[in-house]
Scaffold this motif. Structure first.
Motif, PDB file in Angstrom:
ATOM      1  N   GLN A  24      53.744   0.610  13.780  1.00 43.67           N
ATOM      2  CA  GLN A  24      53.128   0.460  13.090  1.00 43.67           C
ATOM      3  C   GLN A  24      52.584  -1.263  14.159  1.00 43.67           C
ATOM      4  OE1 GLN A  24      52.238  -0.414   9.212  1.00 43.67           O
ATOM      5  NE2 GLN A  24      49.973  -0.341   9.085  1.00 43.67           N
ATOM      6  N   HIS A  25      53.519  -1.638  14.170  1.00 41.21           N
ATOM      7  CA  HIS A  25      53.193  -3.643  14.794  1.00 41.21           C
ATOM      8  C   HIS A  25      53.486  -3.629  16.577  1.00 41.21           C
ATOM      9  CE1 HIS A  25      50.386  -4.234  10.748  1.00 41.21           C
ATOM     10  NE2 HIS A  25      52.104  -4.343  10.968  1.00 41.21           N
ATOM     11  N   VAL A  26      54.919  -2.640  16.686  1.00 45.12           N
ATOM     12  CA  VAL A  26      55.454  -2.872  17.563  1.00 45.12           C
ATOM     13  C   VAL A  26      55.956  -1.876  18.886  1.00 45.12           C
ATOM     14  CG1 VAL A  26      55.946  -4.993  17.376  1.00 45.12           C
ATOM     15  CG2 VAL A  26      57.614  -4.206  16.961  1.00 45.12           C
ATOM     16  N   GLU A  41      49.857  -4.845  39.092  1.00 44.71           N
ATOM     17  CA  GLU A  41      49.020  -5.689  38.722  1.00 44.71           C
ATOM     18  C   GLU A  41      48.297  -5.405  37.365  1.00 44.71           C
ATOM     19  OE1 GLU A  41      47.141  -9.479  40.627  1.00 44.71           O
ATOM     20  OE2 GLU A  41      45.399  -7.346  40.544  1.00 44.71           O
ATOM     21  N   GLU A  42      47.434  -5.774  36.215  1.00 48.41           N
ATOM     22  CA  GLU A  42      47.181  -4.577  35.462  1.00 48.41           C
ATOM     23  C   GLU A  42      47.043  -6.006  33.815  1.00 48.41           C
ATOM     24  OE1 GLU A  42      50.124  -2.127  33.235  1.00 48.41           O
ATOM     25  OE2 GLU A  42      51.884  -3.569  32.551  1.00 48.41           O
ATOM     26  N   VAL A  43      46.804  -6.059  33.367  1.00 51.90           N
ATOM     27  CA  VAL A  43      45.876  -6.877  32.073  1.00 51.90           C
ATOM     28  C   VAL A  43      45.906  -5.943  30.577  1.00 51.90           C
ATOM     29  CG1 VAL A  43      43.807  -8.235  30.725  1.00 51.90           C
ATOM     30  CG2 VAL A  43      44.363  -8.154  33.452  1.00 51.90           C
ATOM     31  N   HIS A  44      46.595  -6.736  29.562  1.00 48.40           N
ATOM     32  CA  HIS A  44      46.174  -5.950  28.280  1.00 48.40           C
ATOM     33  C   HIS A  44      45.418  -6.622  27.515  1.00 48.40           C
ATOM     34  CE1 HIS A  44      49.971  -3.257  29.389  1.00 48.40           C
ATOM     35  NE2 HIS A  44      50.545  -4.267  29.571  1.00 48.40           N
ATOM     36  N   GLU A  45      44.386  -6.301  27.870  1.00 47.85           N
ATOM     37  CA  GLU A  45      43.663  -7.256  26.956  1.00 47.85           C
ATOM     38  C   GLU A  45      43.947  -7.767  25.710  1.00 47.85           C
ATOM     39  OE1 GLU A  45      41.017  -8.390  28.089  1.00 47.85           O
ATOM     40  OE2 GLU A  45      41.118  -7.769  30.212  1.00 47.85           O
ATOM     41  N   THR A  46      44.451  -7.155  24.919  1.00 50.97           N
ATOM     42  CA  THR A  46      45.011  -7.487  22.981  1.00 50.97           C
ATOM     43  C   THR A  46      46.542  -7.285  22.540  1.00 50.97           C
ATOM     44  OG1 THR A  46      44.296  -4.983  22.130  1.00 50.97           O
ATOM     45  CG2 THR A  46      43.007  -6.094  22.543  1.00 50.97           C
ATOM     46  N   ALA A  79      48.417 -11.448  25.211  1.00 51.51           N
ATOM     47  CA  ALA A  79      47.271 -10.760  25.567  1.00 51.51           C
ATOM     48  C   ALA A  79      46.674 -11.253  26.457  1.00 51.51           C
ATOM     49  CB  ALA A  79      46.801 -10.125  24.373  1.00 51.51           C
ATOM     50  N   GLY A  80      45.363 -10.399  27.180  1.00 58.83           N
ATOM     51  CA  GLY A  80      44.641 -10.745  28.224  1.00 58.83           C
ATOM     52  C   GLY A  80      45.492 -11.511  29.826  1.00 58.83           C
ATOM     53  N   VAL A  98      58.913  -5.760  24.989  1.00 51.35           N
ATOM     54  CA  VAL A  98      58.216  -5.276  23.186  1.00 51.35           C
ATOM     55  C   VAL A  98      56.343  -5.776  23.927  1.00 51.35           C
ATOM     56  CG1 VAL A  98      58.098  -5.809  21.376  1.00 51.35           C
ATOM     57  CG2 VAL A  98      60.026  -5.746  22.691  1.00 51.35           C
ATOM     58  N   TYR A  99      55.605  -4.569  23.286  1.00 53.43           N
ATOM     59  CA  TYR A  99      54.498  -4.761  23.046  1.00 53.43           C
ATOM     60  C   TYR A  99      54.115  -5.002  21.872  1.00 53.43           C
ATOM     61  CZ  TYR A  99      54.205  -2.861  27.506  1.00 53.43           C
ATOM     62  OH  TYR A  99      54.382  -1.953  29.162  1.00 53.43           O
ATOM     63  N   GLY A 100      53.170  -5.428  21.687  1.00 53.29           N
ATOM     64  CA  GLY A 100      52.669  -5.743  20.309  1.00 53.29           C
ATOM     65  C   GLY A 100      51.047  -6.075  20.328  1.00 53.29           C
TER      66      GLY A 100
END
Length: 130
Positions: A24-26, A41-46, A79-80, A98-100
């Motif tokens: 649910q969270h990760v 190159e990227e940005v994960h805003e949240t 994030a960001g 790991v993404y959260g």
């Protein structure tokens, strides 16, 4: 219960990106970046991201800073923050991340970077919604 011998699973992964587990969270993802390849190159805003390198050598570019990475290194990307990871060696750069919260579709497998980019652009790589 999900259980992984993560370094072994990551080393055996032939795909650019493979989602191993989504909560649910990760989310747990393994990646294999070929020689002369990069994540892009990227940005994960949240989404925060933690990357742990299993084998190979590369370069981390995070928030304008550049560092070498190798087996055993861990890089945190808030994030960001603009980031990219580039393979700088003759062998694949293997890592798990790991993404959260989750960043990719549950169970997604992308054999190449190009396939991953197409899935993202077409909306087929959207993370699950709670």
């Amino acid at each position: 219960m999900e259980h992984f011998t993560i370094a072994t699973v990551a080393e055996e992964n032939p795909d650019f990106r493979r989602v191993l587990w989504t909560g649910q969270h990760v989310q747990l993802v393994i990646m294999t970046i070929p020689p002369d390849g990069e994540i892009g190159e990227e940005v994960h805003e949240t989404t925060d991201q933690i990357l742990t390198f299993v084998s190979g050598v590369g370069e981390a570019k995070v928030g304008g800073q550049i560092r070498k990475v190798a087996q055993g290194d861990l890089v945190a990307v808030p994030a960001g923050t603009k980031h990219n990871f580039v393979n700088k060696g003759p062998n694949p750069l293997v890592l798990y991340t790991v993404y959260g919260p989750p960043e990719h579709a549950d169970g997604a497998i992308h054999q190449t970077k190009e396939e991953a980019e197409q899935a993202e652009e077409s909306g087929q790589d959207e993370p699950p919604t709670a």
